[in-house]
Design an enzyme around this catalytic site. Structure first.
Site, PDB file in Angstrom:
ATOM      1  N   HIS A 188       0.844  -1.199   0.000  1.00 59.41           N
ATOM      2  CA  HIS A 188       0.000   0.000   0.000  1.00 59.41           C
ATOM      3  C   HIS A 188       0.873   1.239   0.000  1.00 59.41           C
ATOM      4  CE1 HIS A 188       0.694  -1.275   4.181  1.00 59.41           C
ATOM      5  NE2 HIS A 188       0.715   0.009   4.482  1.00 59.41           N
ATOM      6  N   HIS A 201       0.882   5.190   1.195  1.00 54.34           N
ATOM      7  CA  HIS A 201       0.235   6.211   2.029  1.00 54.34           C
ATOM      8  C   HIS A 201       0.281   7.552   1.296  1.00 54.34           C
ATOM      9  CE1 HIS A 201       0.345   4.013   6.011  1.00 54.34           C
ATOM     10  NE2 HIS A 201       1.306   3.346   5.383  1.00 54.34           N
TER      11      HIS A 201
HETATM   12  P1  5GP Z   1       1.671   0.297   7.447  1.00 56.65           P
HETATM   13  O1  5GP Z   1       2.243   0.624   8.795  1.00 56.65           O
HETATM   14  O2  5GP Z   1       1.497  -1.190   7.242  1.00 56.65           O
HETATM   15  O3  5GP Z   1       2.408   0.970   6.325  1.00 56.65           O
HETATM   16  O4  5GP Z   1       0.250   0.983   7.423  1.00 56.65           O
HETATM   17  C1  5GP Z   1      -0.945   0.320   7.649  1.00 56.65           C
HETATM   18  C2  5GP Z   1      -2.007   1.388   7.792  1.00 56.65           C
HETATM   19  O5  5GP Z   1      -3.265   0.734   7.725  1.00 56.65           O
HETATM   20  C3  5GP Z   1      -1.962   2.155   9.108  1.00 56.65           C
HETATM   21  O6  5GP Z   1      -1.791   3.542   8.848  1.00 56.65           O
HETATM   22  C4  5GP Z   1      -3.295   1.857   9.760  1.00 56.65           C
HETATM   23  O7  5GP Z   1      -3.858   2.950  10.427  1.00 56.65           O
HETATM   24  C5  5GP Z   1      -4.153   1.399   8.586  1.00 56.65           C
HETATM   25  N1  5GP Z   1      -5.176   0.438   8.944  1.00 56.65           N
HETATM   26  C6  5GP Z   1      -5.001  -0.683   9.706  1.00 56.65           C
HETATM   27  N2  5GP Z   1      -6.154  -1.362   9.798  1.00 56.65           N
HETATM   28  C7  5GP Z   1      -7.075  -0.665   9.084  1.00 56.65           C
HETATM   29  C8  5GP Z   1      -8.466  -0.876   8.823  1.00 56.65           C
HETATM   30  O8  5GP Z   1      -9.089  -1.855   9.259  1.00 56.65           O
HETATM   31  N3  5GP Z   1      -9.088   0.049   8.043  1.00 56.65           N
HETATM   32  C9  5GP Z   1      -8.438   1.136   7.542  1.00 56.65           C
HETATM   33  N4  5GP Z   1      -9.148   1.997   6.791  1.00 56.65           N
HETATM   34  N5  5GP Z   1      -7.122   1.366   7.772  1.00 56.65           N
HETATM   35  C10 5GP Z   1      -6.449   0.477   8.532  1.00 56.65           C
END
Ligand code: 5GP
Ligand code: ZN
Length: 137
Positions: free
Chosen positions: A101, A103
């Protein structure tokens, strides 16, 4: 991880609800549940890949095209002053969800988020690191 066990696969398929802002054949974009600022959006490929190193080339191209299209739209919608675009790969880099993903994070003047501090490396350390990377190519 199989798509059946993956949170973001379930979000992309609509099995788990999200605040969707955009969708096309290959990508899905939705608001982060724990945003760093209003408008913080995640752009994902519909096809499961663990991270940006294993994602299919065409899916990565599609994701980045969606990011390119959405970033100014989000910026206008929340009247942001700037946008950070970030990708975390691996838990050491802060990846928590192992479905690739991107951001898209709106920034506001004085919003308090700080950039990483630089590490002091010698010119020799930088040069030997460049050699190590080139050797790995
Ligand atoms: P990472 O740290 O893996 O780059 O980011 C994962 C992101 O996914 C985090 O910013 C977190 O807030 C978001 N996230 C985690 N679970 C969910 C969810 O169930 N729904 C949504 N919309 N975002 C999520
Ligand atoms: Zn997935």
């Amino acid at each position: 991880m199989s798509p059946e066990d993956c949170l973001f696969c379930k979000i992309a398929s609509g099995t788990i609800p999200s605040e969707k802002v955009y969708e096309d054949d290959h990508t899905f974009a939705f608001l982060d549940i724990n945003p760093i600022n209003k408008g913080h959006t995640l752009v994902i490929p519909k096809h499961h890949a663990e991270n940006i190193m294993t994602i299919r080339k065409d899916d990565l191209a599609a994701v980045m095209e969606t990011v390119r299209m959405l970033a100014p739209v989000i910026q206008r919608a929340v009247s942001a002053d700037g946008i950070n675009i970030g990708i975390n790969n691996g838990s050491a880099a802060g990846q928590v969800i192992f479905h690739a993903h991107v951001h898209v994070m709106p920034r506001f003047d004085g919003d308090g988020h700080e950039h990483w501090q630089g590490k002091k490396l010698t010119a020799e350390e930088i040069a030997s690191t460049a050699i190590a990377i080139r050797k790995e190519l």
